[in-house]
Scaffold this motif. Structure first.
Motif, PDB file in Angstrom:
ATOM      1  N   VAL A 146       0.869  -1.061   0.097  1.00  0.00           N
ATOM      2  CA  VAL A 146       0.160  -0.100  -0.203  1.00  0.00           C
ATOM      3  C   VAL A 146       0.676   1.434   0.041  1.00  0.00           C
ATOM      4  CG1 VAL A 146      -1.792   1.305   1.348  1.00  0.00           C
ATOM      5  CG2 VAL A 146      -1.870  -1.189   1.293  1.00  0.00           C
ATOM      6  N   LYS A 147       1.909   1.295   0.858  1.00  0.00           N
ATOM      7  CA  LYS A 147       2.802   2.365   0.983  1.00  0.00           C
ATOM      8  C   LYS A 147       4.001   2.368   0.203  1.00  0.00           C
ATOM      9  CE  LYS A 147       0.788   4.169   5.343  1.00  0.00           C
ATOM     10  NZ  LYS A 147       0.940   4.849   6.567  1.00  0.00           N
ATOM     11  N   GLU A 148       4.152   1.097  -0.375  1.00  0.00           N
ATOM     12  CA  GLU A 148       5.464   0.967  -1.174  1.00  0.00           C
ATOM     13  C   GLU A 148       6.499   1.251  -0.092  1.00  0.00           C
ATOM     14  OE1 GLU A 148       5.532   2.961  -4.842  1.00  0.00           O
ATOM     15  OE2 GLU A 148       3.755   1.891  -5.429  1.00  0.00           O
ATOM     16  N   GLU A 149       6.650   0.749   0.958  1.00  0.00           N
ATOM     17  CA  GLU A 149       7.618   0.984   1.895  1.00  0.00           C
ATOM     18  C   GLU A 149       8.275  -0.296   2.264  1.00  0.00           C
ATOM     19  OE1 GLU A 149      10.627   1.549   3.994  1.00  0.00           O
ATOM     20  OE2 GLU A 149       9.463   3.452   3.714  1.00  0.00           O
ATOM     21  N   LYS A 150       9.569  -0.590   1.916  1.00  0.00           N
ATOM     22  CA  LYS A 150      10.037  -2.198   1.849  1.00  0.00           C
ATOM     23  C   LYS A 150      11.174  -2.158   2.804  1.00  0.00           C
ATOM     24  CE  LYS A 150       8.319  -3.162  -2.756  1.00  0.00           C
ATOM     25  NZ  LYS A 150       8.587  -3.889  -3.944  1.00  0.00           N
ATOM     26  N   THR A 151      11.436  -1.203   3.500  1.00  0.00           N
ATOM     27  CA  THR A 151      12.782  -1.408   4.618  1.00  0.00           C
ATOM     28  C   THR A 151      12.823  -2.552   5.218  1.00  0.00           C
ATOM     29  OG1 THR A 151      13.095   1.076   4.436  1.00  0.00           O
ATOM     30  CG2 THR A 151      14.154  -0.221   5.980  1.00  0.00           C
ATOM     31  N   LEU A 152      11.749  -3.053   6.121  1.00  0.00           N
ATOM     32  CA  LEU A 152      11.389  -3.938   6.864  1.00  0.00           C
ATOM     33  C   LEU A 152      11.352  -5.081   6.109  1.00  0.00           C
ATOM     34  CD1 LEU A 152       8.857  -2.736   9.877  1.00  0.00           C
ATOM     35  CD2 LEU A 152      11.330  -3.613   9.909  1.00  0.00           C
ATOM     36  N   TYR A 153      10.606  -5.026   5.041  1.00  0.00           N
ATOM     37  CA  TYR A 153      10.430  -6.358   4.204  1.00  0.00           C
ATOM     38  C   TYR A 153      11.886  -6.902   3.629  1.00  0.00           C
ATOM     39  CZ  TYR A 153       9.171  -9.209   0.326  1.00  0.00           C
ATOM     40  OH  TYR A 153       8.999  -9.996  -0.736  1.00  0.00           O
ATOM     41  N   ARG A 154      12.827  -5.732   3.199  1.00  0.00           N
ATOM     42  CA  ARG A 154      14.249  -6.291   2.829  1.00  0.00           C
ATOM     43  C   ARG A 154      14.964  -6.796   3.984  1.00  0.00           C
ATOM     44  NH1 ARG A 154      13.635  -1.803  -0.929  1.00  0.00           N
ATOM     45  NH2 ARG A 154      14.238  -0.199   0.350  1.00  0.00           N
ATOM     46  N   PHE A 155      14.917  -6.157   5.135  1.00  0.00           N
ATOM     47  CA  PHE A 155      15.467  -6.683   6.282  1.00  0.00           C
ATOM     48  C   PHE A 155      14.946  -8.320   6.608  1.00  0.00           C
ATOM     49  CE2 PHE A 155      14.956  -7.719  11.049  1.00  0.00           C
ATOM     50  CZ  PHE A 155      16.143  -7.481  11.344  1.00  0.00           C
ATOM     51  N   MET A 156      13.528  -8.508   6.696  1.00  0.00           N
ATOM     52  CA  MET A 156      13.272  -9.739   6.925  1.00  0.00           C
ATOM     53  C   MET A 156      13.713 -10.893   5.918  1.00  0.00           C
ATOM     54  SD  MET A 156      11.914  -9.674   9.810  1.00  0.00           S
ATOM     55  CE  MET A 156      11.760 -11.521   9.792  1.00  0.00           C
ATOM     56  N   LEU A 157      13.760 -10.266   4.437  1.00  0.00           N
ATOM     57  CA  LEU A 157      14.272 -11.348   3.708  1.00  0.00           C
ATOM     58  C   LEU A 157      15.813 -11.561   3.823  1.00  0.00           C
ATOM     59  CD1 LEU A 157      12.797  -9.760   0.321  1.00  0.00           C
ATOM     60  CD2 LEU A 157      12.181 -11.841   1.511  1.00  0.00           C
ATOM     61  N   GLU A 158      16.468 -10.580   4.302  1.00  0.00           N
ATOM     62  CA  GLU A 158      18.167 -11.004   4.845  1.00  0.00           C
ATOM     63  C   GLU A 158      17.921 -11.707   6.080  1.00  0.00           C
ATOM     64  OE1 GLU A 158      20.521  -7.658   4.931  1.00  0.00           O
ATOM     65  OE2 GLU A 158      20.110  -6.798   3.127  1.00  0.00           O
ATOM     66  N   PHE A 159      17.076 -11.571   6.981  1.00  0.00           N
ATOM     67  CA  PHE A 159      17.017 -12.342   8.107  1.00  0.00           C
ATOM     68  C   PHE A 159      16.907 -13.737   7.788  1.00  0.00           C
ATOM     69  CE2 PHE A 159      14.297 -13.147  12.208  1.00  0.00           C
ATOM     70  CZ  PHE A 159      15.401 -13.695  12.817  1.00  0.00           C
ATOM     71  N   ARG A 160      15.894 -14.140   6.878  1.00  0.00           N
ATOM     72  CA  ARG A 160      15.446 -15.206   6.357  1.00  0.00           C
ATOM     73  C   ARG A 160      16.628 -16.263   5.720  1.00  0.00           C
ATOM     74  NH1 ARG A 160      10.583 -16.033   2.242  1.00  0.00           N
ATOM     75  NH2 ARG A 160      11.922 -14.852   1.004  1.00  0.00           N
ATOM     76  N   GLU A 161      17.397 -15.366   5.134  1.00  0.00           N
ATOM     77  CA  GLU A 161      18.613 -15.756   4.363  1.00  0.00           C
ATOM     78  C   GLU A 161      19.827 -16.377   5.522  1.00  0.00           C
ATOM     79  OE1 GLU A 161      18.848 -17.228   1.460  1.00  0.00           O
ATOM     80  OE2 GLU A 161      16.786 -16.574   1.379  1.00  0.00           O
ATOM     81  N   VAL A 162      19.826 -15.415   6.499  1.00  0.00           N
ATOM     82  CA  VAL A 162      20.721 -15.914   7.592  1.00  0.00           C
ATOM     83  C   VAL A 162      20.216 -17.131   8.353  1.00  0.00           C
ATOM     84  CG1 VAL A 162      21.893 -15.202   9.974  1.00  0.00           C
ATOM     85  CG2 VAL A 162      21.636 -13.370   7.930  1.00  0.00           C
ATOM     86  N   THR A 163      19.083 -17.131   8.746  1.00  0.00           N
ATOM     87  CA  THR A 163      18.458 -18.200   9.556  1.00  0.00           C
ATOM     88  C   THR A 163      18.538 -19.639   8.512  1.00  0.00           C
ATOM     89  OG1 THR A 163      16.999 -16.717  10.564  1.00  0.00           O
ATOM     90  CG2 THR A 163      16.492 -18.991  10.559  1.00  0.00           C
TER      91      THR A 163
END
Length: 412
Positions: A146-163
């Protein structure tokens, strides 16, 4: 040893653990059990991280598909998973008690002991992690779309890759050590052969229920869409089933699954949505394996389960399967927290669940991907989409429209 697959390594670990627990000096078993217990602490520490790292992005990614069709597909996949788990529970309760008539009781003085006790406290409890995952997953989905804010989204993608890296590089390679220590302890307690005796009949029950469930899925699909015959549709999906047995990966099987699904009388735009999305959220076969294994372990070590106590577990299992890590045995890894918090499983029961599930992993994956064909028919019928002409077997397969972040997972 590195060239061996995970399942052969687990089989070797079970054999070695049993031999060490029965015939080696006690200090040898204690040392192995100490290392296994330390790994167990690490494993339980990682479980809440797995829930956060995979469920949050999983929910955030769902909104990238068309809303109405996405909701219909997700609803069919979730309902299928719940029905599969329910059937598996009653099948297990009908068959397994006749094989395990009594609880395995262990005297406190028997078994191995650890040289040192190391306690690694998880950052949060399992239910806290699940609630947090839903709050942030829905919130990030809204911000991203909706707001096209992807900062947290990108963080969670990197968090997923680390895990995922921790699971692939640490957890999975050390699983045989963990299993060996648990089986050494069971051998010292005198309960190991009672447990091992259940493996073959349990595997047969799991595969039988999975095949029966596929027949039920395609029967329902045929009733909703008579132009898709039951056995004819199953025959068209056989290449996906056999490929999944070899790859143990919905991602590696996806091209074959799509090609097979497009020979059904279903519009291509339906299969292009349902099959890739189903590879991520529809794990009915894995749920059958997890439920039957959980009932078996419960009967062995805790008592006789009742359906009302297992139903919340099955319903939550359908949710956490969305976030199952994309590694072999990922489904059982995602379910570990529920097994502990909702069924009261301890270290020994968790190790048994891992050992039981890993042996069934290929068949669970095969059931998952084959069921996606039936789901395509069902979604098409509810969406009132006219059927398309099936493609020729030798025709090319159009690439599915998949968002770059919406990658299907490797089961189990």
């Amino acid at each position: 040893m590195k060239n061996l697959g995970l399942i052969p390594r687990l089989v070797i670990a079970i054999i070695l653990g049993t031999v060490i627990g029965m015939f080696f000096p006690e200090w040898t078993g204690d040392l192995l059990y100490t290392l296994s217990s330390i790994f167990g602490q690490l494993l339980f520490y990682v479980v809440p991280l797995i829930i956060l790292a995979f469920i949050i992005p999983g929910i955030a990614e769902l909104g990238e598909k068309p809303g109405k069709m996405l909701g219909l597909t997700a609803g069919v996949a979730y309902l299928s998973t719940i029905i599969a788990g329910t059937i598996a529970f009653f099948a297990a309760m009908f068959i397994i008690p006749s094989i395990t008539p009594e609880l395995v009781e262990v005297e406190e003085s028997t078994g191995l002991s650890t040289f040192i006790e190391i306690e690694i406290e998880p950052l949060m409890g399992i239910m806290t992690a699940l609630v947090t995952a839903f709050i942030f997953g829905i919130g990030i989905n809204y911000l991203k779309n909706v707001k096209e804010e992807k900062t947290l989204y990108r963080f969670m993608l990197e968090f997923r890759e680390v895990t995922r890296m921790v699971i692939q590089k640490v957890i999975i390679p050390l699983l045989p050590l963990y299993i060996a220590g648990i089986f050494a302890n069971m051998a010292a307690e005198g309960t190991v052969f009672t447990t091992l005796g259940l493996f073959a009949p349990l595997f047969g029950l799991v595969i039988g229920v999975q095949l029966l469930y596929l027949l039920m899925q395609y029967t329902v699909a045929n009733r909703l869409s008579p132009k898709n015959p039951i056995f004819g549709s199953i025959r068209k999906m056989v290449p996906a089933y056999t490929t999944a047995l070899g790859t143990v990966s919905s991602a590696a099987t996806l091209p074959v699954t799509l090609k097979s699904a497009k020979t059904l009388s279903v519009p291509e735009k339906i299969t292009d949505l349902v099959v890739p999305l189903g590879a991520t959220i529809h794990l009915a076969g894995s749920t059958i394996a997890l439920t039957i294994s959980a009932v078996t372990v419960y009967l062995l070590h805790i008592g006789t389960p009742d359906f009302l106590s297992f139903l919340p577990f099955i319903m939550m299992l359908g949710v956490v399967m969305i976030g199952a890590p994309g590694v072999p045995g990922g489904a059982v890894m995602a379910a570990l927290g529920l097994l502990g918090s909702m069924l009261g499983f301890g270290e020994t029961e968790i190790a048994l669940m891992i050992a039981l599930y890993m042996g069934q992993d290929p068949f669970g994956t095969a059931c998952n991907v084959t069921g996606d064909g039936a789901n395509s028919i069902i979604v098409s019928a509810f969406a009132k989409e006219p059927g398309s002409q099936p493609t020729e077997p030798d025709s090319g397969v159009q690439e599915p429209i998949i968002d770059e972040q919406m990658t299907p997972k490797v089961e189990g």
